[in-house]
Design a protein around this motif. Sequence first.
Motif, PDB file in Angstrom:
ATOM      1  N   LYS A 133      61.314  58.405  83.898  1.00  9.62           N
ATOM      2  CA  LYS A 133      61.228  59.965  84.274  1.00  9.62           C
ATOM      3  C   LYS A 133      59.981  60.452  84.655  1.00  9.62           C
ATOM      4  N   ASN A 134      58.845  59.538  84.291  1.00 11.18           N
ATOM      5  CA  ASN A 134      57.505  59.970  84.686  1.00 11.18           C
ATOM      6  C   ASN A 134      56.619  58.798  84.972  1.00 11.18           C
ATOM      7  N   GLY A 135      55.538  58.930  85.650  1.00  7.60           N
ATOM      8  CA  GLY A 135      54.774  57.806  85.872  1.00  7.60           C
ATOM      9  C   GLY A 135      54.078  57.242  84.669  1.00  7.60           C
ATOM     10  N   SER A 136      53.784  58.037  83.762  1.00 12.03           N
ATOM     11  CA  SER A 136      52.940  57.590  82.513  1.00 12.03           C
ATOM     12  C   SER A 136      53.999  56.501  81.978  1.00 12.03           C
ATOM     13  N   ASP A 137      55.202  56.487  81.821  1.00 10.74           N
ATOM     14  CA  ASP A 137      56.032  55.634  81.046  1.00 10.74           C
ATOM     15  C   ASP A 137      56.128  54.429  82.012  1.00 10.74           C
ATOM     16  N   PHE A 164      45.641  56.910  84.843  1.00  6.02           N
ATOM     17  CA  PHE A 164      46.795  56.082  84.951  1.00  6.02           C
ATOM     18  C   PHE A 164      48.123  56.293  84.027  1.00  6.02           C
ATOM     19  N   SER A 165      47.736  56.978  82.860  1.00  3.97           N
ATOM     20  CA  SER A 165      48.868  57.270  81.905  1.00  3.97           C
ATOM     21  C   SER A 165      48.488  58.369  81.013  1.00  3.97           C
ATOM     22  N   ILE A 166      49.599  59.097  80.438  1.00  2.00           N
ATOM     23  CA  ILE A 166      49.164  59.906  79.140  1.00  2.00           C
ATOM     24  C   ILE A 166      49.187  59.030  77.992  1.00  2.00           C
ATOM     25  N   LEU A 215      44.752  49.106  88.628  1.00  2.21           N
ATOM     26  CA  LEU A 215      44.172  50.038  89.316  1.00  2.21           C
ATOM     27  C   LEU A 215      45.033  50.503  90.536  1.00  2.21           C
ATOM     28  N   GLU A 216      44.337  51.695  91.190  1.00  6.16           N
ATOM     29  CA  GLU A 216      45.074  52.043  92.292  1.00  6.16           C
ATOM     30  C   GLU A 216      44.537  51.402  93.544  1.00  6.16           C
ATOM     31  N   ALA A 217      45.385  50.657  94.216  1.00  7.70           N
ATOM     32  CA  ALA A 217      44.576  50.082  95.461  1.00  7.70           C
ATOM     33  C   ALA A 217      43.766  50.801  96.184  1.00  7.70           C
ATOM     34  N   PHE A 244      49.261  47.411  90.389  1.00  4.45           N
ATOM     35  CA  PHE A 244      48.944  48.545  91.196  1.00  4.45           C
ATOM     36  C   PHE A 244      49.665  49.940  90.622  1.00  4.45           C
ATOM     37  N   ASP A 245      48.959  50.710  90.405  1.00  2.00           N
ATOM     38  CA  ASP A 245      49.503  52.206  90.077  1.00  2.00           C
ATOM     39  C   ASP A 245      49.430  52.984  91.330  1.00  2.00           C
ATOM     40  N   GLU A 246      50.814  53.097  91.873  1.00  2.00           N
ATOM     41  CA  GLU A 246      50.947  53.539  93.494  1.00  2.00           C
ATOM     42  C   GLU A 246      51.686  55.341  93.089  1.00  2.00           C
ATOM     43  N   MET A 247      51.223  55.790  92.036  1.00  2.00           N
ATOM     44  CA  MET A 247      51.764  57.242  91.690  1.00  2.00           C
ATOM     45  C   MET A 247      51.303  58.201  92.625  1.00  2.00           C
ATOM     46  N   ILE A 248      50.288  57.807  93.512  1.00  2.00           N
ATOM     47  CA  ILE A 248      49.774  58.791  94.597  1.00  2.00           C
ATOM     48  C   ILE A 248      49.859  58.283  95.794  1.00  2.00           C
ATOM     49  N   GLY A 272      56.358  56.820  91.332  1.00  2.00           N
ATOM     50  CA  GLY A 272      56.737  58.388  90.722  1.00  2.00           C
ATOM     51  C   GLY A 272      56.491  59.367  91.691  1.00  2.00           C
ATOM     52  N   LYS A 273      55.890  60.458  91.246  1.00  2.00           N
ATOM     53  CA  LYS A 273      55.752  61.459  92.334  1.00  2.00           C
ATOM     54  C   LYS A 273      56.524  61.714  93.300  1.00  2.00           C
ATOM     55  N   ALA A 274      56.063  61.164  94.686  1.00  2.00           N
ATOM     56  CA  ALA A 274      56.878  61.580  95.841  1.00  2.00           C
ATOM     57  C   ALA A 274      58.162  61.132  96.011  1.00  2.00           C
TER      58      ALA A 274
HETATM   59  C1  LIG Z   1      47.422  57.577  89.721  1.00  2.00           C
HETATM   60  C2  LIG Z   1      48.179  58.296  88.515  1.00  2.00           C
HETATM   61  N1  LIG Z   1      49.079  57.502  87.802  1.00  2.00           N
HETATM   62  C3  LIG Z   1      49.794  58.057  86.672  1.00  2.00           C
HETATM   63  C4  LIG Z   1      50.091  59.113  86.543  1.00  2.00           C
HETATM   64  C5  LIG Z   1      50.944  59.845  85.508  1.00  2.00           C
HETATM   65  O1  LIG Z   1      52.119  60.308  85.945  1.00  2.00           O
HETATM   66  P1  LIG Z   1      53.052  61.482  85.434  1.00  2.00           P
HETATM   67  O2  LIG Z   1      51.952  62.492  85.273  1.00  2.00           O
HETATM   68  O3  LIG Z   1      54.136  61.426  86.044  1.00  2.00           O
HETATM   69  O4  LIG Z   1      53.137  60.788  84.000  1.00  2.00           O
HETATM   70  C6  LIG Z   1      49.507  60.271  87.535  1.00  2.00           C
HETATM   71  C7  LIG Z   1      49.686  61.565  87.221  1.00  2.00           C
HETATM   72  O5  LIG Z   1      48.803  62.549  87.649  1.00  2.00           O
HETATM   73  C8  LIG Z   1      48.450  59.664  88.457  1.00  2.00           C
HETATM   74  O6  LIG Z   1      47.845  60.368  89.221  1.00  2.00           O
END
Ligand SMILES: Cc1ncc(COP(=O)(O)O)c(C=O)c1O
Length: 452
Positions: A133-137, A164-166, A215-217, A244-248, A272-274
């Motif tokens: 459901k969310n990027g952190s998970d 990167f995560s909560i 890391l984010e690339a 690679f964290d591709e959330m953004i 996640g996100k988009a």
């Molecule tokens: C690069 C990056 N990774 C992970 C996350 C965590 O995603 P989420 O808020 O959906 O848990 C974020 C949220 O802002 C983020 O910017």
Amino acid sequence: MTSSKNGPTSAVLAAEPRDFSKSRALTPKAHRLIPGGAHTYAKGDDQYPEAAPGFIARGKGCHVWDLDGNEFIEYGMGLRAVTLGHAFEPVLEAAYKQMQLGINFSRPSKIEVDLAEAMLEVIDGAEMVKFAKNGSDATTAAVKLARAYTGRDLVAICGDQPFFSIDDWFIGTTEMNAGIPDAIREMTLKFRFNDIESLQALFDQFPAKIACVVLEAEAAAAPFKGYLSQIKELCERRGAVLIFDEMITGFRWHLGGAQQFHGVVPHLSTFGKAMGNGFAISALMGKREIMRLGGLDHDQARVFLLSTTHGAETHSLGASLETIRIYRHENVVEFLWKQGERLRTRINRSIAQNRIEGFFELIGRPCNLVYATRDQDRNPSQVFRTLFMQELIRRGVIAPSFVVSFSHSDDDIDRTAEAVDQALELYRRALEGGVEKYVLGRPVKPVNRRHN
Ligand SMILES: Cc1ncc(COP(=O)(O)O)c(C=O)c1O
């Protein structure tokens, strides 16, 4: 009254104090009921000037209306999740269609397989995917999988990137780490972006102990040529998993993510996100050899991988399938870059005309523009950030960043550029004559700080 494809725009650009009385009246109650007054820190009162809308009532395209009926052009939309636009009809219809069929059953639904197939088609080097459901998970699951796969405990993260995560493995490394035991904090190490020696040094200091590199690339800074492949090569030589964290970056740099944009495929990556245009959906993706540890067809110790009650709600999966379809058919990524470039060109012209180079600066790729504010001594300044945001809000623009969406029309961009031009003229006067006389109220603050 003028209008754009996003709805009426009469309020935009009238540089006048706005009535926020309904928002103001609700604020004390929000803080009494919710720690921080909001469910996401980045949306909190401390992130915005005092003269700002407190609550948003609705959005359409890239326009939002607050509780008092004020209209704004918005940037960053849903912390960069809403890349197509608010209340984007085809995505809403796709989600609603699934809702009518039922959203959660005792056994999986076919759409789980459909979306898995669609995601694996767009993310080139990945072989399996699991949704959450969310990027952190998703990112936390990648770390757990890497630990299980390597039998190691330590995690190396890029210390120059903000989030990167909560979860504790990451928040433990920040200023806001109250409640996180030292034992957990000590298991996460930091290296510097674009500095392969700093990562090499960690591997040398902790031989055969680092499970993964996260890391984010690409974030604010672009990777030097060859840097990402050097990291991958180093990880493989030292037996660590590259994540690679591709959330953004996902669905923004390229539909295939920053990994496709830069031509380096990590072992695992998280999205996640988009991917759901704001609906709650995220994904952990990667090599079968690693991902299968979360499955039913191996004889190693089982990894409890992202099994949640709401993980595969059908409407979020439907929204994501439709979002991907639109991205594939409408050149969304190209549009994001084009509109960001249009805005960047105009703002850079205003910066030059006002002779404030080095004091106000746009940073990042056109598809993901952010800005830096500096004071008369060129030090980073939250007070000048407050002034800039305040002056944009007065002119009908909410811009914690200049991250555009598929709904930012030429007209929206040009109106924003006009508002920025006026705000930067005031910025210059504040640099010359003192910022205090222009800022109404207390300054904004960074989210991640130890004390209020
Ligand atoms: C690069 C990056 N990774 C992970 C996350 C965590 O995603 P989420 O808020 O959906 O848990 C974020 C949220 O802002 C983020 O910017």
